[in-house]
Write a protein that holds these residues in place. Structure first.
Motif, PDB file in Angstrom:
ATOM      1  N   GLN A 195      22.453  16.753  -6.364  1.00 10.41           N
ATOM      2  CA  GLN A 195      23.786  17.240  -6.720  1.00 10.41           C
ATOM      3  C   GLN A 195      24.451  17.697  -5.426  1.00 10.41           C
ATOM      4  O   GLN A 195      23.977  18.628  -4.785  1.00 10.41           O
ATOM      5  CB  GLN A 195      23.700  18.395  -7.708  1.00 10.41           C
ATOM      6  N   ARG A 196      25.529  17.052  -5.054  1.00 11.47           N
ATOM      7  CA  ARG A 196      26.153  17.327  -3.751  1.00 11.47           C
ATOM      8  C   ARG A 196      27.158  18.467  -3.805  1.00 11.47           C
ATOM      9  O   ARG A 196      27.761  18.793  -2.793  1.00 11.47           O
ATOM     10  CB  ARG A 196      26.814  16.059  -3.217  1.00 11.47           C
ATOM     11  N   ASN A 197      27.333  19.063  -4.954  1.00 13.69           N
ATOM     12  CA  ASN A 197      28.161  20.259  -5.042  1.00 13.69           C
ATOM     13  C   ASN A 197      27.371  21.437  -4.474  1.00 13.69           C
ATOM     14  O   ASN A 197      26.300  21.768  -4.988  1.00 13.69           O
ATOM     15  CB  ASN A 197      28.523  20.522  -6.502  1.00 13.69           C
ATOM     16  N   PRO A 198      27.859  22.080  -3.400  1.00 15.26           N
ATOM     17  CA  PRO A 198      27.069  23.146  -2.775  1.00 15.26           C
ATOM     18  C   PRO A 198      26.834  24.345  -3.670  1.00 15.26           C
ATOM     19  O   PRO A 198      25.981  25.183  -3.370  1.00 15.26           O
ATOM     20  CB  PRO A 198      27.908  23.529  -1.546  1.00 15.26           C
ATOM     21  N   THR A 243      18.278  20.114  -8.007  1.00 15.05           N
ATOM     22  CA  THR A 243      18.543  18.753  -8.465  1.00 15.05           C
ATOM     23  C   THR A 243      18.866  18.797  -9.957  1.00 15.05           C
ATOM     24  O   THR A 243      18.650  19.808 -10.625  1.00 15.05           O
ATOM     25  CB  THR A 243      17.314  17.868  -8.225  1.00 15.05           C
ATOM     26  N   VAL A 244      19.356  17.676 -10.506  1.00 16.91           N
ATOM     27  CA  VAL A 244      19.789  17.680 -11.903  1.00 16.91           C
ATOM     28  C   VAL A 244      18.627  18.036 -12.829  1.00 16.91           C
ATOM     29  O   VAL A 244      18.765  18.886 -13.727  1.00 16.91           O
ATOM     30  CB  VAL A 244      20.388  16.310 -12.292  1.00 16.91           C
ATOM     31  N   ASP A 245      17.468  17.397 -12.636  1.00 14.01           N
ATOM     32  CA  ASP A 245      16.359  17.653 -13.551  1.00 14.01           C
ATOM     33  C   ASP A 245      15.896  19.094 -13.486  1.00 14.01           C
ATOM     34  O   ASP A 245      15.679  19.740 -14.521  1.00 14.01           O
ATOM     35  CB  ASP A 245      15.200  16.688 -13.285  1.00 14.01           C
ATOM     36  N   THR A 260      22.798  27.586 -12.230  1.00 14.19           N
ATOM     37  CA  THR A 260      23.490  26.786 -11.214  1.00 14.19           C
ATOM     38  C   THR A 260      23.325  27.385  -9.831  1.00 14.19           C
ATOM     39  O   THR A 260      22.947  26.707  -8.879  1.00 14.19           O
ATOM     40  CB  THR A 260      24.986  26.666 -11.571  1.00 14.19           C
ATOM     41  N   GLY A 261      23.621  28.676  -9.706  1.00 10.97           N
ATOM     42  CA  GLY A 261      23.523  29.322  -8.416  1.00 10.97           C
ATOM     43  C   GLY A 261      24.280  30.629  -8.430  1.00 10.97           C
ATOM     44  O   GLY A 261      25.029  30.914  -9.374  1.00 10.97           O
TER      45      GLY A 261
END
Length: 808
Positions: free
Chosen positions: A429-432, A437-439, A556-557
């Motif tokens: 996932q290139r969104n910082p 990762t997706v999984d 997500t973060g």
């Protein structure tokens, strides 16, 4: 004397120029890559160093020495820009001056070519003593290989070093494991980083070397299936990285990924990262299994003398096996299959094993997983109720579920149960903003959702939606739309009824609806709340969607969730719930201000000037403070205030602008609520901010010029060029205003430039909602024309183009 000076070809030119030319030709050969090129480069370097050594011995008259390759060079794995790790081993009989001259005649030609060199000069006894004191030196000698000279001397040292390694395994392996853990904490996990270090991170090349060292101890061995291929892939990527950059680097930077992918014949940078993540996953899993086995063996060795004493020398007792579930027991700290388990007759056994292990907080036995992978009977479709319940039990276990799921995935059991998982496995996932990762993000969302199951009436739907909400990211197009179709198929396959299948489809389709609406839309606009209610459909689905939204953001973060965002989402949920119940939402009309807003607005009208107030935020996850500004309604308020905040180096985390009408008073007041943080140092004084806002509104403070001067004096450095801003007019969102959505890189003065562009176009801001996620900003502005009406579709599109041009 045993010698390795037997073979030399035309490439063994002792002159640096001859070797350099041959090396360049080899690296430019398109037909030779991967292990073949690394081996050829090692052989070419052997020939050159062998010739240098022979010449040096002849010129210095030194005898009783051997040139030794250690580390990666010792394994014959030279990448294009690898260091040369060399040991000059000698018998101690040569004169120090002659020995120094011998070393210089080898080291200096290497340095002359600009090659990195790690070198040492030692006797066998010194080398063995150094290995005993330095773990890294000991690891390097495990791969020692003679290049030139007396190979018999090295053979004796290797025998001693290996014997020491095996005899000291009980001490050395825990030290090595500690080094690996410290390195992982420092460098991170290779399979989750957008710019990973191929060597230092967990799952990288150093971990592979550590696993080789464990195998050399004869104490334990890593699972070998796929490990050699994973190692080869990581080395291939490093080779390509060296050739692309021309540097000895192990960091796969964003700007080089496309070129590295092209050199390796991969489709694009995402395909490259997925290859790297797949390899890292194999290495990490092998490390988990291996270190667990090392711990088990060492514990058994430590316990054996005590057991002998207790049993009177009769030998150890059989390992106790405690039951966990039908066909599953605990043995020696792992969840294993019971002796009577029959995978070929029990299709639910794999899920039962995973659920029991996660609930007990135990790792799953590698042997058990491989037996299931080889013998397990496939589940019927739709799944029986027991299988679905075991999956939900696994998902509901929280944090212990992560290791169990990854172990099952590593052995192919997850994709066998859920074939759609294959498309998201190891997908970057290139969104910082995203940490995983997706999984792994899906798994982390399920972990977070497990903590929220007490808030919902259907925890089974919450956990399943958490697992599937981003499943569409493996397909082209809008992942929410694609994900709805996949989620419905998966839900039907695992045995949910028609109503639950529809509910899961809705949850996946709209899993971003609440947070996007709450942070980017005007909740006082009835059309906004009605649109959410129509999309959600029921109170039960709304309740689950609320919990899913929080779990998704938390997984997500750190930039994706805060108390502030949570309060906005909760407010929206309360309004939507009122609509779904058929009652009037308990919301404040936009023209009725809060007590503080009314106080500030009255003061602003009385003085005719801006009034400011600062409030500290006490939530643990809040960044900065809240700044409230009340200004008599006039053109240019938004760009003026936003510009002043930028001049004072205040970062805007969130903002909300509203027009407030005071009862029984003439005129309107604009109230702006900002959540701000100081970029450097402490916050400025409110009086200074107020003075500058007044000057900006009067025109005596040229905000654009000041911002331009500061930008010229301190230009922002960017390693990667971000995508350009995009401004769109969003139709059918509000019945009272035109909605513009601005997506752009977060930058100093961004909101100021947006406000200026709107003012210059003659648009009036009714409300604005600012949201910052990491390095990106998503700002939503509700605008009307001079008469207070929404813009026509052509005018709205034209305004969007003008704002985008101003930002570009």
């Amino acid at each position: 004397m045993t010698s390795v000076d037997k073979t030399t070809d035309h490439t063994a030119d002792p002159e640096p120029g001859g070797y350099a030319a041959a090396r360049l030709r080899l690296l430019q050969e398109e037909s030779r890559s991967g292990p073949a090129r690394r081996s050829a480069l090692s052989g070419l370097t052997d020939d050159w160093l062998r010739a240098l050594f022979k010449t040096a011995v002849r010129e210095t008259g030194t005898r009783g020495a051997v040139l030794v390759a250690v580390g990666g060079y010792g394994r014959g794995e030279l990448s294009p820009r690898s260091d040369l790790d060399l040991l000059l081993l000698h018998d101690g009989k040569a004169e120090p001056r002659a020995l120094s001259a011998l070393a210089d005649r080898i080291w200096y030609p290497v340095w002359d070519l600009g090659l990195a060199l790690d070198h040492s000069v030692r006797t066998p006894a010194e080398a063995r003593r150094t290995a005993a004191e330095d773990l890294k030196a000991h690891l390097g000698l495990l791969d020692a290989r003679p290049v030139a000279g007396d190979a018999g001397m090295l053979a004796g040292l290797r025998t001693s070093v290996l014997a020491d390694w095996r005899n000291q395994a009980a001490k050395r392996l825990p030290q090595l494991h500690s080094l690996c853990r410290e390195r992982a904490e420092r460098a991170g996990e290779l399979r989750f980083l957008l710019e990973p270090d191929l060597k230092e991170t967990r799952g990288g090349l150093r971990d592979v070397t550590a696993l080789r060292a464990v195998a050399a101890s004869w104490l334990a061995d890593a699972p070998r299936e796929g490990l050699a291929d994973a190692r080869r892939r990581l080395l291939d990527v490093r080779d390509a990285l060296h050739l692309v950059t021309g540097r000895a680097t192990d960091r796969l930077s964003l700007q080089e990924q496309a070129q590295v992918a092209a050199r390796l014949g991969l489709l694009d940078a995402d395909a490259l990262l997925r290859e790297v993540y797949e390899a890292a996953r194999v290495v990490s899993y092998a490390g988990d299994v291996t270190w667990r086995e090392v711990g088990r063996v060492l514990r058994a060795r430590a316990a054996r003398p005590r057991l002998r004493g207790l049993l009177g020398g009769r030998g150890p007792a059989a390992t106790e096996r405690a039951p966990l579930a039908d066909g599953v027991v605990e043995s020696d700290g792992e969840a294993v299959l019971a002796l009577a388990a029959r995978p070929d007759r029990d299709p639910v056994l794999a899920l039962r094993l995973g659920a029991a292990a996660a609930q007990a907080g135990l790792p799953v036995s590698l042997h058990a997983l491989r037996r299931l992978a080889a013998q397990a009977k496939p589940l019927p479709v739709p799944w029986p109720a027991e299988a679905r319940e075991e999956l939900l039990t696994l998902l509901g276990a929280g944090e212990p579920m992560v290791g169990v799921w990854e172990a099952m995935e590593a052995e192919g059991l997850i994709t066998r149960l859920l074939p759609d998982w294959e498309r998201v496995r190891c997908r970057p996932q290139r969104n910082p903003v995203h940490t995983w990762t997706v999984d792994r993000h899906l798994i982390e969302t399920a972990v977070r959702a497990a903590d929220l199951t007490r808030r919902v009436g259907r925890p089974d739907l919450l956990l399943t939606a958490a697992l599937l909400h981003d499943i569409g990211k493996g397909w082209p197009g809008d992942h929410s739309v694609a994900g709805e179709t996949i989620a419905r198929d998966v839900a039907a396959r695992i045995g949910f009824g028609a109503e639950d299948v529809a509910a899961l489809g809705t949850l996946v389709r709209h899993h971003l609806l609440l947070v996007e609406t709450a942070t980017r839309r005007d909740l006082d606009d009835p059309a906004t709340v009605r649109a959410v209610a129509d999309a959600v459909g029921s109170l039960s689905t709304l309740e689950i969607l609320h919990a899913l939204t929080e779990a998704d953001a938390l997984a997500t973060g750190p930039a994706a969730w805060s108390t502030w965002r949570g309060s906005l989402v909760a407010d929206l949920v309360a309004r939507v719930a009122a609509v779904l119940r058929g009652t009037t939402p308990a919301v404040r009309e936009p023209h009725i201000p809060s007590t503080e807003q009314e106080r500030l607005a009255v003061e602003a009208l009385r003085t005719g000037e801006p009034v400011l107030a600062l409030h500290a935020r006490h939530e643990e996850d809040a960044v900065g403070v809240e700044l409230v500004v009340a200004v008599p309604d006039q053109p240019g308020v938004l760009p003026a205030v936003a510009g002043v905040l930028a001049l004072h180096r205040l970062t805007v985390r969130a903002a909300d602008l509203r027009s407030v009408e005071l009862p029984d008073r003439l005129g309107e007041v604009l109230v702006l609520r900002w959540r701000v943080a100081a970029q450097y140092g402490s916050l400025p004084q409110v009086a200074r901010l107020r003075t500058d806002v007044i000057r900006a509104l009067e025109g005596s403070l040229d905000v654009p010029a000041k911002l331009a001067d500061r930008e010229a004096a301190y230009p922002r450095r960017r390693g990667v060029v971000p995508p350009p801003p995009r401004v769109t007019a969003v139709p059918d969102v509000s019945s009272v205003a035109t909605v513009l959505e601005v997506r752009a890189p977060d930058a100093v003065g961004l909101l100021h430039r947006i406000g200026r562009a709107l003012d210059e176009a003659g648009a009036r801001v009714r409300s604005a909602h600012v949201s910052t996620l990491g390095a990106n900003a998503v700002d939503t502005v509700y605008v009307v024309d001079g008469e207070g009406n929404p813009l026509s579709a052509p005018d709205a599109a034209d305004l969007a183009r003008r704002v985008q041009a101003a930002l570009s």
